[in-house]
Design a protein around this motif. Structure first.
Motif, PDB file in Angstrom:
ATOM      1  N   PHE A  58       0.882  -1.173   0.000  1.00 21.65           N
ATOM      2  CA  PHE A  58       0.000   0.000   0.000  1.00 21.65           C
ATOM      3  C   PHE A  58       0.911   1.212   0.000  1.00 21.65           C
ATOM      4  O   PHE A  58       1.667   1.418   0.954  1.00 21.65           O
ATOM      5  N   ILE A  59       0.912   1.976  -1.072  1.00 17.39           N
ATOM      6  CA  ILE A  59       1.837   3.094  -1.217  1.00 17.39           C
ATOM      7  C   ILE A  59       1.054   4.384  -1.389  1.00 17.39           C
ATOM      8  O   ILE A  59       0.110   4.444  -2.185  1.00 17.39           O
ATOM      9  N   THR A  60       1.428   5.410  -0.632  1.00 14.86           N
ATOM     10  CA  THR A  60       0.870   6.745  -0.836  1.00 14.86           C
ATOM     11  C   THR A  60       2.018   7.747  -0.793  1.00 14.86           C
ATOM     12  O   THR A  60       3.086   7.462  -0.257  1.00 14.86           O
ATOM     13  N   LEU A  61       1.787   8.903  -1.366  1.00 15.46           N
ATOM     14  CA  LEU A  61       2.751   9.997  -1.321  1.00 15.46           C
ATOM     15  C   LEU A  61       2.068  11.200  -0.698  1.00 15.46           C
ATOM     16  O   LEU A  61       0.881  11.435  -0.928  1.00 15.46           O
ATOM     17  N   GLU A  62       2.816  11.966   0.080  1.00 13.72           N
ATOM     18  CA  GLU A  62       2.289  13.172   0.720  1.00 13.72           C
ATOM     19  C   GLU A  62       1.048  12.871   1.561  1.00 13.72           C
ATOM     20  O   GLU A  62       0.062  13.582   1.527  1.00 13.72           O
ATOM     21  N   ASN A  63       1.106  11.785   2.295  1.00 14.12           N
ATOM     22  CA  ASN A  63      -0.010  11.337   3.120  1.00 14.12           C
ATOM     23  C   ASN A  63       0.336  11.643   4.570  1.00 14.12           C
ATOM     24  O   ASN A  63       1.059  10.909   5.175  1.00 14.12           O
ATOM     25  N   GLY A  64      -0.192  12.703   5.169  1.00 13.76           N
ATOM     26  CA  GLY A  64       0.193  13.148   6.507  1.00 13.76           C
ATOM     27  C   GLY A  64       0.397  12.033   7.522  1.00 13.76           C
ATOM     28  O   GLY A  64      -0.100  10.917   7.369  1.00 13.76           O
ATOM     29  N   SER A  65       1.130  12.337   8.583  1.00 13.10           N
ATOM     30  CA  SER A  65       1.483  11.317   9.566  1.00 13.10           C
ATOM     31  C   SER A  65       0.272  10.728  10.278  1.00 13.10           C
ATOM     32  O   SER A  65       0.226   9.525  10.541  1.00 13.10           O
ATOM     33  N   THR A  66      -0.741  11.546  10.584  1.00 13.49           N
ATOM     34  CA  THR A  66      -1.937  11.028  11.257  1.00 13.49           C
ATOM     35  C   THR A  66      -2.654  10.024  10.363  1.00 13.49           C
ATOM     36  O   THR A  66      -3.041   8.943  10.807  1.00 13.49           O
ATOM     37  N   LYS A  67      -2.815  10.355   9.077  1.00 11.36           N
ATOM     38  CA  LYS A  67      -3.467   9.449   8.130  1.00 11.36           C
ATOM     39  C   LYS A  67      -2.648   8.172   7.955  1.00 11.36           C
ATOM     40  O   LYS A  67      -3.198   7.074   7.880  1.00 11.36           O
ATOM     41  N   THR A  68      -1.331   8.303   7.936  1.00  9.28           N
ATOM     42  CA  THR A  68      -0.464   7.135   7.807  1.00  9.28           C
ATOM     43  C   THR A  68      -0.638   6.192   8.995  1.00  9.28           C
ATOM     44  O   THR A  68      -0.746   4.975   8.827  1.00  9.28           O
ATOM     45  N   LEU A  69      -0.679   6.747  10.203  1.00  8.82           N
ATOM     46  CA  LEU A  69      -0.897   5.919  11.394  1.00  8.82           C
ATOM     47  C   LEU A  69      -2.255   5.224  11.338  1.00  8.82           C
ATOM     48  O   LEU A  69      -2.373   4.046  11.680  1.00  8.82           O
ATOM     49  N   GLU A  70      -3.288   5.945  10.895  1.00  7.08           N
ATOM     50  CA  GLU A  70      -4.626   5.346  10.780  1.00  7.08           C
ATOM     51  C   GLU A  70      -4.623   4.222   9.751  1.00  7.08           C
ATOM     52  O   GLU A  70      -5.160   3.141  10.006  1.00  7.08           O
ATOM     53  N   ASP A  71      -4.024   4.468   8.574  1.00  6.37           N
ATOM     54  CA  ASP A  71      -3.975   3.447   7.521  1.00  6.37           C
ATOM     55  C   ASP A  71      -3.229   2.198   7.970  1.00  6.37           C
ATOM     56  O   ASP A  71      -3.569   1.087   7.578  1.00  6.37           O
ATOM     57  N   ALA A  72      -2.217   2.375   8.822  1.00  9.66           N
ATOM     58  CA  ALA A  72      -1.420   1.253   9.305  1.00  9.66           C
ATOM     59  C   ALA A  72      -2.068   0.552  10.495  1.00  9.66           C
ATOM     60  O   ALA A  72      -1.575  -0.462  10.962  1.00  9.66           O
ATOM     61  N   GLY A  73      -3.177   1.107  11.005  1.00 12.12           N
ATOM     62  CA  GLY A  73      -3.809   0.535  12.177  1.00 12.12           C
ATOM     63  C   GLY A  73      -2.960   0.728  13.422  1.00 12.12           C
ATOM     64  O   GLY A  73      -3.048  -0.043  14.370  1.00 12.12           O
ATOM     65  N   ALA A  74      -2.130   1.787  13.423  1.00 13.64           N
ATOM     66  CA  ALA A  74      -1.195   1.996  14.526  1.00 13.64           C
ATOM     67  C   ALA A  74      -1.633   3.100  15.476  1.00 13.64           C
ATOM     68  O   ALA A  74      -0.902   3.464  16.375  1.00 13.64           O
ATOM     69  N   ARG A  75      -2.801   3.628  15.274  1.00 10.49           N
ATOM     70  CA  ARG A  75      -3.277   4.730  16.117  1.00 10.49           C
ATOM     71  C   ARG A  75      -3.998   4.153  17.339  1.00 10.49           C
ATOM     72  O   ARG A  75      -4.963   3.421  17.218  1.00 10.49           O
ATOM     73  N   GLY A  76      -3.508   4.472  18.503  1.00 14.19           N
ATOM     74  CA  GLY A  76      -4.121   3.996  19.735  1.00 14.19           C
ATOM     75  C   GLY A  76      -5.246   4.910  20.183  1.00 14.19           C
ATOM     76  O   GLY A  76      -5.578   5.891  19.515  1.00 14.19           O
ATOM     77  N   GLN A  77      -5.821   4.611  21.313  1.00 12.57           N
ATOM     78  CA  GLN A  77      -6.889   5.437  21.856  1.00 12.57           C
ATOM     79  C   GLN A  77      -6.298   6.695  22.484  1.00 12.57           C
ATOM     80  O   GLN A  77      -5.149   6.697  22.915  1.00 12.57           O
ATOM     81  N   GLY A  78      -7.087   7.726  22.536  1.00 12.86           N
ATOM     82  CA  GLY A  78      -6.656   8.963  23.188  1.00 12.86           C
ATOM     83  C   GLY A  78      -5.993   9.915  22.212  1.00 12.86           C
ATOM     84  O   GLY A  78      -5.919   9.690  21.027  1.00 12.86           O
ATOM     85  N   GLU A  79      -5.524  11.003  22.773  1.00 16.59           N
ATOM     86  CA  GLU A  79      -4.929  12.068  21.990  1.00 16.59           C
ATOM     87  C   GLU A  79      -3.441  11.796  21.737  1.00 16.59           C
ATOM     88  O   GLU A  79      -2.765  11.168  22.553  1.00 16.59           O
TER      89      GLU A  79
END
Length: 84
Positions: A58-79
């Motif tokens: 899965f390759i994207t370019l210029e995909n902000g860090s928050t979106k990248t974490l979400e796409d990778a399933g690496a975003r935990g709960q909370g802020e």
């Protein structure tokens, strides 16, 4: 199940992406070297080479860090905490 790609094949795609970028930019510019080229030339060439590897990716370019974490399933709960 999709075939995973190996780390060595990604490394080879990255290195050949740099080499392809150098050759192309040198030809296009009449002899200038890659260090004078825009960074996105390297990024897009490397992405193209990785996309051509057989297997799942899965390759994207210029995909902000928050979106990248979400796409990778690496975003935990909370802020996300700013530590600086």
């Amino acid at each position: 199940m999709s075939k995973q790609i190996s780390i060595p094949s990604v490394i080879n795609a990255i290195l050949s992406g740099f080499e392809d970028s150098q050759k192309n930019y040198q030809e296009w510019s009449g002899g200038s070297w890659l260090w004078e080229a825009p960074e996105y030339l390297i990024c897009s060439t490397v992405a193209k080479n990785i996309s051509e590897i057989e297997g799942s990716k899965f390759i994207t370019l210029e995909n902000g860090s928050t979106k990248t974490l979400e796409d990778a399933g690496a975003r935990g709960q909370g802020e996300i905490v700013n530590v600086f």
